[in-house]
Design a protein around this motif. Structure first.
Motif, short mmCIF file in Angstrom:
data_model
loop_
_atom_site.label_atom_id
_atom_site.label_comp_id
_atom_site.label_asym_id
_atom_site.label_seq_id
_atom_site.Cartn_x
_atom_site.Cartn_y
_atom_site.Cartn_z
N LEU A 4 -4.34 8.45 -52.99
CA LEU A 4 -3.59 7.98 -51.82
C LEU A 4 -2.61 9.05 -51.33
O LEU A 4 -2.45 9.25 -50.11
CB LEU A 4 -2.84 6.70 -52.15
N GLN A 5 -1.96 9.72 -52.26
CA GLN A 5 -0.98 10.74 -51.87
C GLN A 5 -1.65 11.85 -51.08
O GLN A 5 -1.15 12.29 -50.04
CB GLN A 5 -0.29 11.31 -53.11
N TYR B 7 -3.42 14.10 -45.58
CA TYR B 7 -4.44 14.40 -44.56
C TYR B 7 -4.17 13.63 -43.27
O TYR B 7 -4.32 14.16 -42.16
CB TYR B 7 -5.83 14.05 -45.11
N LEU B 8 -3.75 12.36 -43.41
CA LEU B 8 -3.45 11.54 -42.23
C LEU B 8 -2.10 11.89 -41.60
O LEU B 8 -1.73 11.29 -40.59
CB LEU B 8 -3.46 10.06 -42.60
N GLN B 9 -1.39 12.83 -42.22
CA GLN B 9 -0.07 13.25 -41.76
C GLN B 9 0.92 12.08 -41.78
O GLN B 9 1.73 11.89 -40.88
CB GLN B 9 -0.16 13.86 -40.36
N LYS C 269 -7.65 2.74 -41.25
CA LYS C 269 -8.15 3.43 -42.44
C LYS C 269 -7.43 2.95 -43.69
O LYS C 269 -8.04 2.75 -44.73
CB LYS C 269 -7.98 4.94 -42.27
N ILE C 270 -6.12 2.76 -43.57
CA ILE C 270 -5.35 2.26 -44.72
C ILE C 270 -5.72 0.81 -44.99
O ILE C 270 -5.80 0.38 -46.15
CB ILE C 270 -3.85 2.43 -44.46
N GLU D 180 -13.41 15.21 -44.29
CA GLU D 180 -12.42 15.53 -43.25
C GLU D 180 -12.10 14.33 -42.38
O GLU D 180 -11.22 14.38 -41.55
CB GLU D 180 -12.89 16.70 -42.38
N ARG D 181 -12.82 13.23 -42.59
CA ARG D 181 -12.51 12.00 -41.87
C ARG D 181 -13.20 10.86 -42.59
O ARG D 181 -13.97 11.05 -43.50
CB ARG D 181 -13.00 12.05 -40.42
#
Length: 732
Positions: free
Chosen positions: A188-189, A194-196, A261-262, A315-316
């Protein structure tokens, strides 16, 4: 990272096979004893139904376990319990001695929950982890996700060995149930980074000390008896705290960001872990009887591989809303189908199935149905061209027919090809194509006749008349083909009008047409837009990312050398990508040193990048038309791109041969090959279609031969004066 991943996969397989072997070797029975009088007297059984079948009753004395005296058994001495056995010798209350053979098949709950389901989970988790890792092998988030899946699986499959008192199994499950959660929080970290999204929680690296508390305590519990009671509670308490901590991170992050996404990750985590926490872990910690046995509560963990199969760290993530809606739809259908099927089985075997049996059957049917839906979806998509056709491959034939008719050069040739397709596919000559004008009355058709309008130009109509009834599939095929014919006729007429207009312009004056200038200008602007979008989505985004990292670095009190070097490396990579873009747009060596030197440079780059052995023979060629040099370069470039991305070949050969006023380009590989008709319709055909269009633009010939597992062989010939053999394209 790859070497570490291979080592982890190998360790998972070896350790998994070992703990499953321990489980299979000896059946689990868990008989509770009373040894206060110096004799092991049975007071309770974990599987009462099995005990009743074997005539094992409370008060029976266990004489021997697997041929050894019962009181010499370690677990009888320490815990007053018989964990597992292959044979039991018991003394009944009347003094008779009975020998009982213990088999897995006699205890369906044990067979399903400790052997069959763990084996299934073992293979499923390995397959999903391998699939996710192959999607992106160089991403730390992918690596952590793979470790999470494998560790969850290891914790689940080692329950059988742990229940039998195997030390390796006990240490494995103790480490795994805590380590999997630490890995998930670490994942998760990295994913938040990645998701900023700002990580406002403690760094996950401090959590890695927790899993190693367990093996240390397990090794010394034999010398400190008090730890035997504390260890399970400590282990389950760590598990509960980490589960609640992970849920807290997910819920607070989702409430703060509202990112889908989360939400997906939260659902994928909470659904498997929360039931196990509520129904087994929490009652155990509080000293109450669990609502579900550990084996049943752990069944929810089977959802982890299915859930995280949708999370692709490449990457996504996948299109999440699409995946969630599809999963909801399939789950709803599967739930009611599984419920009805389970109810039917329960009624059929009324009174013979326990709640464990019914629950296991329901979960198994539910997962099998969901998996069947996804498999059916893939099969339908792959074989959709022929799967529902009763008299032939209509959809595939439609593609091929349109492809053949599209090569017609005038209206009459188009209609002749259309007639040929009808004759071949429908097997009939009872049809007629007629042209109706204002002076020509419309013909009268009977009830069994089929009439289709092919073209309507106001004062002129072209009709197709078939003098017998058609099946629904045949009519649909014919209507679609007629629609294409109508569009082809309109296009041909527009092209003919355009050619006449250009010819008239040429004969009357040299003034260029305004619409032609506008068309060329639009084409140039479109290419600029495509290039701008490409640069924006790649290099520009990388530069913005580096700028943010530099902002963070500038605000830091200390500057770490490793961080600066990492940013420098990313800048060099971005520069390298930009240089490749420029070289692809305009090969610098082509104008400076000529075609042969530019091709040699291209071949060197391909040899470094590709996994196959490349054999290239490049003759020196000369053309009066300088654009042919760029055409040759683009053809070779596209052939190499196709080989790298799609061929999966180990050997590739390319030969450029000069010929009078032209050249021959021959390409061969030993890759997976393909069905040419399928390739032309797929997204992977853009490269092949680009090659075909370039060859056709210069009146060249191209022959493509390929079949599955037979590689691909392409022969191209172009002459400057356009006097090639007949303009054609072959497919085999």
């Amino acid at each position: 990272m790859k070497k570490w991943t291979y080592f982890i996969f190998l360790t998972y397989l070896i350790l998994g096979i070992y703990v499953l072997g321990v489980t299979i070797k000896t059946p689990f029975i868990s008989l509770t004893l009373d040894t206060t009088n110096g004799q092991p007297v049975i007071i309770d059984s974990y599987y009462p139904h099995w005990a009743a079948q074997k005539n094992i009753e409370k008060g029976d004395i266990v004489v021997a376990i697997d041929g050894q005296p019962a009181m010499e058994n370690r677990f009888v001495q320490l815990y007053a319990i018989i964990r597992s056995a292959n044979t039991l010798t018991i003394q009944k209350s009347d003094g008779t001695i009975e020998s009982i053979a213990v088999k897995h098949s006699d205890m369906p709950e044990e067979l399903y929950l400790q052997i069959l389901f763990p084996i299934f989970y073992f293979l499923l988790a390995f397959s999903v982890a391998l699939y996710v890792w192959r999607r992106n092998q160089d991403n730390i988030s992918t690596f952590l996700l793979v470790l999470f899946l494998l560790t969850c699986s290891m914790g689940y499959i080692s329950t059988g060995a742990s229940a039998r008192g195997n030390l390796i199994g006990m240490i494995t499950i103790g480490i795994s149930i805590v380590l999997c959660l630490v890995l998930f929080i670490h994942f998760l970290q990295h994913f938040f980074r990645y998701l900023q999204i700002r990580w406002t929680y403690p760094h996950s690296k401090w959590l890695y000390v927790l899993p190693f508390i367990i093996p240390g305590c397990s090794l010394i519990e034999s010398y400190v008896p008090a730890l035997r009671e504390i260890m399970p509670i400590l282990n389950l308490s760590l598990f509960a705290v980490l589960v609640l901590y992970a849920i807290y991170i997910l819920l607070t992050s989702y409430l703060r960001t509202k990112l889908a996404k989360i939400r997906l990750i939260a659902i994928a985590f909470i659904v498997p872990f929360l039931p196990f926490l509520l129904f087994f872990v929490t009652p155990e910690i509080l000293g109450h009887r669990p609502l579900l046995h550990a084996e049943i509560a752990a069944l929810f963990l089977l959802f982890i591989p299915f859930s995280f199969l949708f999370i692709q760290v490449n990457e996504r993530l996948f299109d999440i809303e699409y995946q969630l809606s599809r999963l909801r739809y399939y789950s709803t259908l599967a739930f009611f189908s599984a419920l009805l099927s389970t109810a039917g089985i329960a009624l059929l075997f009324l009174g013979q199935l326990s709640i464990v049996h019914v629950t296991s059957i329901f979960l198994l049917i539910f997962m099998v149905i969901i998996a069947s839906f996804y498999i059916k979806e893939r099969i339908d998509f792959k074989y959709r061209k022929i799967i529902f056709s009763s008299t032939g491959n209509y959809v595939h034939n439609l593609y091929a027919a349109v492809q053949r008719m599209g090569k017609a050069k005038n209206q009459q040739e188009l209609l002749d090809r259309f007639k040929y397709e009808i004759t071949e596919k429908l097997g009939t000559t009872a049809f007629h194509i007629c042209t109706i004008t204002e002076e020509t009355p419309s013909p009268k058709f009977g009830s069994n006749y089929t009439q289709l309008l092919l073209h309507d130009a106001g004062d002129e109509k072209i009709l197709l008349e078939i003098r017998h009834a058609l099946q629904k599939e045949e009519l649909l095929w014919l209507e679609l083909l007629a629609l294409y014919v109508s569009m082809f006729i309109n296009n041909l007429q527009q092209i003919e009008d355009l050619v006449r207009e250009i010819q008239h312009m040429k004969n009357t004056s040299d003034t260029p047409l305004p619409w032609l200038d506008k068309l060329l200008w639009n084409i140039i602007e479109k290419e600029k837009s495509i290039l701008a979008q490409e640069l924006h989505d790649t290099i520009l985004q990388e530069q913005l990312h580096l700028a943010r990292e530099l902002d963070v670095l500038a605000s830091s009190p200390t500057i770490q050398k490793e961080t600066v070097l990492a940013i420098r490396e990313q800048l060099l990579n971005a520069t390298k990508d930009l240089r490749e873009y420029c070289e692809n747009l305009s090969p610098p060596l082509l104008d400076t040193f000529g075609l042969q030197m530019a091709l040699k440079k291209l071949i060197q780059k391909v040899k470094i990048r590709a996994d196959f052995l490349l054999d290239a023979q490049i003759d020196r060629v000369h053309f009066q038309d300088v654009t042919l040099h760029l055409v040759v370069y683009r053809l070779v470039q596209e052939l190499f791109n196709n080989a790298i991305k799609h061929a999966e070949a180990t050997e590739v050969s390319l030969k450029l041969q000069a010929m009078p006023q032209g050249f021959i380009l021959q390409y061969d590989d030993n890759g997976i090959g393909c069905d040419i008709d399928d390739l032309i319709q797929s997204s992977a055909s853009m490269g092949i279609n680009g090659i075909r269009e370039r060859v056709r633009a210069f009146n060249g010939d191209i022959t493509i031969q390929s079949s599955h597992k037979e590689g691909m062989h392409i022969f191209i010939q172009i002459q400057e004066d356009g006097d090639s053999y007949d303009e054609h394209t072959y497919y085999r």
